[in-house]
Design a protein around this motif. Structure first.
Motif, PDB file in Angstrom:
ATOM      1  N   ASN A 186       0.816  -1.218   0.000  1.00  0.00           N
ATOM      2  CA  ASN A 186       0.000   0.000   0.000  1.00  0.00           C
ATOM      3  C   ASN A 186       0.850   1.269   0.000  1.00  0.00           C
ATOM      4  O   ASN A 186       0.527   2.253  -0.661  1.00  0.00           O
ATOM      5  CB  ASN A 186      -0.921   0.015   1.219  1.00  0.00           C
ATOM      6  N   ILE A 187       1.931   1.243   0.783  1.00  0.00           N
ATOM      7  CA  ILE A 187       2.691   2.470   1.001  1.00  0.00           C
ATOM      8  C   ILE A 187       3.442   2.910  -0.244  1.00  0.00           C
ATOM      9  O   ILE A 187       3.849   4.078  -0.355  1.00  0.00           O
ATOM     10  CB  ILE A 187       3.658   2.276   2.195  1.00  0.00           C
ATOM     11  N   ILE A 230      -0.668  17.718  -0.245  1.00  0.00           N
ATOM     12  CA  ILE A 230       0.142  17.410   0.935  1.00  0.00           C
ATOM     13  C   ILE A 230      -0.721  16.783   2.027  1.00  0.00           C
ATOM     14  O   ILE A 230      -0.343  15.794   2.660  1.00  0.00           O
ATOM     15  CB  ILE A 230       0.837  18.678   1.451  1.00  0.00           C
ATOM     16  N   VAL A 231      -1.904  17.369   2.237  1.00  0.00           N
ATOM     17  CA  VAL A 231      -2.824  16.824   3.237  1.00  0.00           C
ATOM     18  C   VAL A 231      -3.255  15.412   2.849  1.00  0.00           C
ATOM     19  O   VAL A 231      -3.303  14.489   3.688  1.00  0.00           O
ATOM     20  CB  VAL A 231      -4.058  17.738   3.394  1.00  0.00           C
ATOM     21  N   ILE A 288      -1.232   7.766   3.695  1.00  0.00           N
ATOM     22  CA  ILE A 288      -0.402   6.945   4.586  1.00  0.00           C
ATOM     23  C   ILE A 288      -1.275   6.292   5.655  1.00  0.00           C
ATOM     24  O   ILE A 288      -1.128   5.097   5.960  1.00  0.00           O
ATOM     25  CB  ILE A 288       0.706   7.800   5.235  1.00  0.00           C
ATOM     26  N   PHE A 289      -2.192   7.078   6.210  1.00  0.00           N
ATOM     27  CA  PHE A 289      -3.123   6.543   7.217  1.00  0.00           C
ATOM     28  C   PHE A 289      -3.983   5.429   6.622  1.00  0.00           C
ATOM     29  O   PHE A 289      -4.169   4.374   7.253  1.00  0.00           O
ATOM     30  CB  PHE A 289      -4.004   7.682   7.745  1.00  0.00           C
ATOM     31  N   ILE A 290      -4.500   5.627   5.416  1.00  0.00           N
ATOM     32  CA  ILE A 290      -5.333   4.620   4.766  1.00  0.00           C
ATOM     33  C   ILE A 290      -4.530   3.352   4.478  1.00  0.00           C
ATOM     34  O   ILE A 290      -5.015   2.233   4.643  1.00  0.00           O
ATOM     35  CB  ILE A 290      -5.940   5.175   3.461  1.00  0.00           C
ATOM     36  N   ALA A 316      -4.123  -2.301   5.940  1.00  0.00           N
ATOM     37  CA  ALA A 316      -3.313  -3.447   6.364  1.00  0.00           C
ATOM     38  C   ALA A 316      -3.856  -4.009   7.671  1.00  0.00           C
ATOM     39  O   ALA A 316      -3.983  -5.232   7.842  1.00  0.00           O
ATOM     40  CB  ALA A 316      -1.856  -3.030   6.524  1.00  0.00           C
ATOM     41  N   TYR A 317      -4.183  -3.106   8.606  1.00  0.00           N
ATOM     42  CA  TYR A 317      -4.743  -3.541   9.889  1.00  0.00           C
ATOM     43  C   TYR A 317      -6.086  -4.237   9.698  1.00  0.00           C
ATOM     44  O   TYR A 317      -6.327  -5.312  10.261  1.00  0.00           O
ATOM     45  CB  TYR A 317      -4.900  -2.340  10.816  1.00  0.00           C
ATOM     46  N   VAL A 318      -6.963  -3.643   8.894  1.00  0.00           N
ATOM     47  CA  VAL A 318      -8.300  -4.207   8.680  1.00  0.00           C
ATOM     48  C   VAL A 318      -8.210  -5.584   8.032  1.00  0.00           C
ATOM     49  O   VAL A 318      -8.916  -6.518   8.441  1.00  0.00           O
ATOM     50  CB  VAL A 318      -9.156  -3.245   7.819  1.00  0.00           C
TER      51      VAL A 318
END
Length: 265
Positions: free
Chosen positions: A108-109, A232-233, A239-241, A246-248
């Motif tokens: 993802n990253i 930028i935002v 990155i959060f997604i 990955a966690y989900v």
């Protein structure tokens, strides 16, 4: 605005063709590699290298690299594997769950890394393979622990009048054995596809407004300042997604295993 685009040579939006790049190596052979496949191979190599270097010489007083490695491994171990499956089953299935987490995170990253700018999970092949592994894993776990009782627990809810099984059992088959791998695949795939398209759109717009319009003296090009700020935002959000997906994915895999090995539902 359309006239401005026309006068300046037009604006090129992101296209779905980005997800079907041309072959770069071994074209026309079973080992054909395009840009996305090379990104996937790169991520696998880097993950193996990181885990090998990060765990080969563990110290009692860890350095920064060891602290980061231990934190990430410990997070997956405790918060996903052990907390969801318990100590025994958590340790048993931890290698697969941990591999899924770090593989999805690494793939993802790459969507935000300059020069790569494409998630390895943004094409359906990898998400569907990982989803099928999760599907096989929870079915295997259920049969290994409960035998054929697993199917009884999964398909025939206790305490329900027998005639309702004609309605509920097909729904349970659909939700447990068909919908789960499909939703695992699509959730991961669509998040990364949409993220790539939006990032490409933002930075394509920035290039157009700043380096085409503003460079030619058109003040509408100042809109590019806004697209830069938004980009930028959104990079931080992406990155959060990437981490969240990955966690989900790993967490849902653990949940499905836990449901499979439960004595009763």
């Amino acid at each position: 605005m359309p006239s401005i685009f026309a006068e300046s040579g037009g604006f090129e939006p992101p296209k779905i063709d980005d997800f079907f790049p041309a072959a770069l190596l071994f074209k026309g052979t079973p080992f054909e590699l395009n840009r996305i496949m090379l990104i996937r191979l790169l991520v696998v190599v880097l993950l193996v290298l990181w885990l090998w270097l990060g765990t080969r010489r563990m110290k009692v007083i860890p350095g920064r690299g060891q602290v980061l490695t231990e934190f990430l491994l410990g997070f997956v171990r405790k918060n996903i594997a052990i907390d969801t499956l318990g100590e025994r089953d958590g340790k048993r299935f931890m290698p697969v769950i941990m591999t899924m987490f770090f593989l999805v995170l690494g793939m993802n990253i790459t969507s935000i890394i300059p020069g790569l700018q494409m998630a390895g999970t943004a094409v359906i092949g990898l998400p569907i393979v990982l989803a099928l592994i999760a599907w096989v894993l929870f079915i295997y776990a259920g049969f290994r622990k409960l035998g054929w009782t697993y199917l009884k627990n999964a398909l025939f809810l206790p305490g329900v009048p027998w005639f309702l099984y004609f309605l509920l059992t097909p729904l349970e088959i659909l939700s447990t054995f068909i919908v789960r791998p499909i939703t695992l695949t699509l959730r991961l795939l669509m998040n990364m596809v949409s993220g790539h398209l939006l990032l490409t759109l933002v930075f394509s717009a920035t290039q157009f407004f700043l380096f085409t319009l503003l460079a030619s003296g058109n003040l509408f090009g100042l809109i590019g300042v806004g697209t830069v700020a938004f980009g930028i935002v959104y990079l931080a959000f992406e990155i959060f997604i990437a981490a969240l997906q990955a966690y989900v994915f790993a967490f849902l895999t653990a949940i499905y295993i836990q449901l499979a090995v439960a004595e009763e539902h």
